[in-house]
Design a protein around this motif. Structure first.
Motif, PDB file in Angstrom:
ATOM      1  N   ILE A 123      40.253  41.394  32.452  1.00  0.00           N
ATOM      2  CA  ILE A 123      39.342  42.216  31.662  1.00  0.00           C
ATOM      3  C   ILE A 123      39.371  41.841  30.181  1.00  0.00           C
ATOM      4  N   GLY A 124      40.467  41.244  29.739  1.00  0.00           N
ATOM      5  CA  GLY A 124      40.565  40.856  28.332  1.00  0.00           C
ATOM      6  C   GLY A 124      39.622  39.734  27.941  1.00  0.00           C
ATOM      7  N   THR A 125      39.026  39.050  28.922  1.00  0.00           N
ATOM      8  CA  THR A 125      38.109  37.944  28.636  1.00  0.00           C
ATOM      9  C   THR A 125      36.647  38.379  28.682  1.00  0.00           C
ATOM     10  N   LEU A 126      36.394  39.659  28.948  1.00  0.00           N
ATOM     11  CA  LEU A 126      35.026  40.136  29.111  1.00  0.00           C
ATOM     12  C   LEU A 126      34.396  40.518  27.783  1.00  0.00           C
ATOM     13  N   PRO A 186      47.110  43.173  32.275  1.00  0.00           N
ATOM     14  CA  PRO A 186      46.788  42.069  33.195  1.00  0.00           C
ATOM     15  C   PRO A 186      46.165  42.564  34.496  1.00  0.00           C
ATOM     16  N   ILE A 187      44.860  42.815  34.469  1.00  0.00           N
ATOM     17  CA  ILE A 187      44.165  43.321  35.640  1.00  0.00           C
ATOM     18  C   ILE A 187      42.792  42.665  35.695  1.00  0.00           C
ATOM     19  N   SER A 188      42.329  42.351  36.887  1.00  0.00           N
ATOM     20  CA  SER A 188      41.049  41.670  37.052  1.00  0.00           C
ATOM     21  C   SER A 188      39.923  42.688  37.167  1.00  0.00           C
ATOM     22  N   VAL A 189      38.695  42.190  37.058  1.00  0.00           N
ATOM     23  CA  VAL A 189      37.520  43.041  37.215  1.00  0.00           C
ATOM     24  C   VAL A 189      37.530  43.696  38.586  1.00  0.00           C
TER      25      VAL A 189
END
Length: 253
Positions: free
Chosen positions: A135-138, A91-94
């Motif tokens: 990052i999982g949505t990229l 769970p980490i953002s760009v």
């Protein structure tokens, strides 16, 4: 030390337990070099990268870093790992991925200048509108850009990329190499890849690793050089703007 040296490996040996993977490795990486490292699977490419990064200690030999012509304890390194080694469920953002490329002491906050550097990097990577996305949505290309931004946000002396072409399409591959050429104005680049066509098109020097290391000062390789280093027959074919190295039919040893 050779003029303009950044990293020098001399007679380096490394392995795992009793299994020796690399032996008698001599390699010089120069300031603003663009070095392609190629070789067969299991030949020692990853072990060499780990050794340069300081993640694996050589069993013998020496590795020396230089800045402005003088030996120093370390240099700044950026690292883009293989795509398939990234935990996309973390769970980490760009924004946080790129920010993590800036080192700080545990008890210190990131400075305003560091946050500005991250924002500038997101714009450079074309990711400013995705900064808060997990990052999982990229897509594969978007994630590679985020990881590349993380690797270079600290303005490293050398950037090491391990199989950066994996899981990206040809359109983004072109963008990737355009970015790398821009980065190369400021940093040396070490590119590890099995994709010989892309490597030969974009790097300036070649090292083939297959337990030992053979260096070639440009990409105009003599006929038979790759076949000899890979221990299997390889031909060069071309169509359009994309040359490819292909293996002939041969028996595995």
């Amino acid at each position: 030390m050779q003029k303009g040296s950044l990293i020098e490996l001399r007679k380096v040996r490394a392995g795992y337990g009793r299994k020796e993977v690399l032996r008698d490795i001599d390699l010089t990486v120069y300031v603003r070099d663009f070095l392609g490292i190629i070789g067969p699977n299991g030949g020692g490419k990853t072990t060499l990268v780990k050794t340069i990064l300081g993640l694996k200690k050589p069993s013998s030999g020496s590795m020396t870093f230089y800045r402005n012509g003088k030996a120093v304890p370390s240099i700044r390194m950026g690292y883009l790992p293989q795509y398939n080694k990234i935990d996309k469920d973390f769970p980490i953002s760009v924004y946080e991925v790129v920010l993590s490329g800036l080192k700080k002491k545990i008890w210190q906050r990131y400075s305003a200048d560091q946050h500005t550097a991250v924002e500038d990097m997101l714009r450079r990577m074309g990711l400013e509108d995705l900064s808060q996305r997990p990052i999982g949505t990229l897509s594969g290309g978007q994630l590679q850009r985020a990881l590349l931004g993380r690797a270079i946000v600290s303005q490293p002396d050398v950037v090491i990329l391990d199989e950066p072409n994996t899981y990206i399409d040809k359109r983004f591959e072109t963008q990737l190499y355009q970015l790398l050429n821009d980065i190369n104005r400021e940093s040396a680049i070490i590119l590890v890849s099995h994709d010989l066509g892309s490597v030969l098109q974009n790097v300036r020097t070649i090292a083939c690793v297959n337990e030992t290391l053979d260096y070639h000062p440009d990409t105009e390789l003599p006929e038979g050089w790759l076949e000899e280093k890979f221990n299997c027959p390889i031909d060069l074919i071309g169509h359009g703007n994309y040359p490819h190295r292909v293996l002939k039919c041969h028996k595995q040893s």
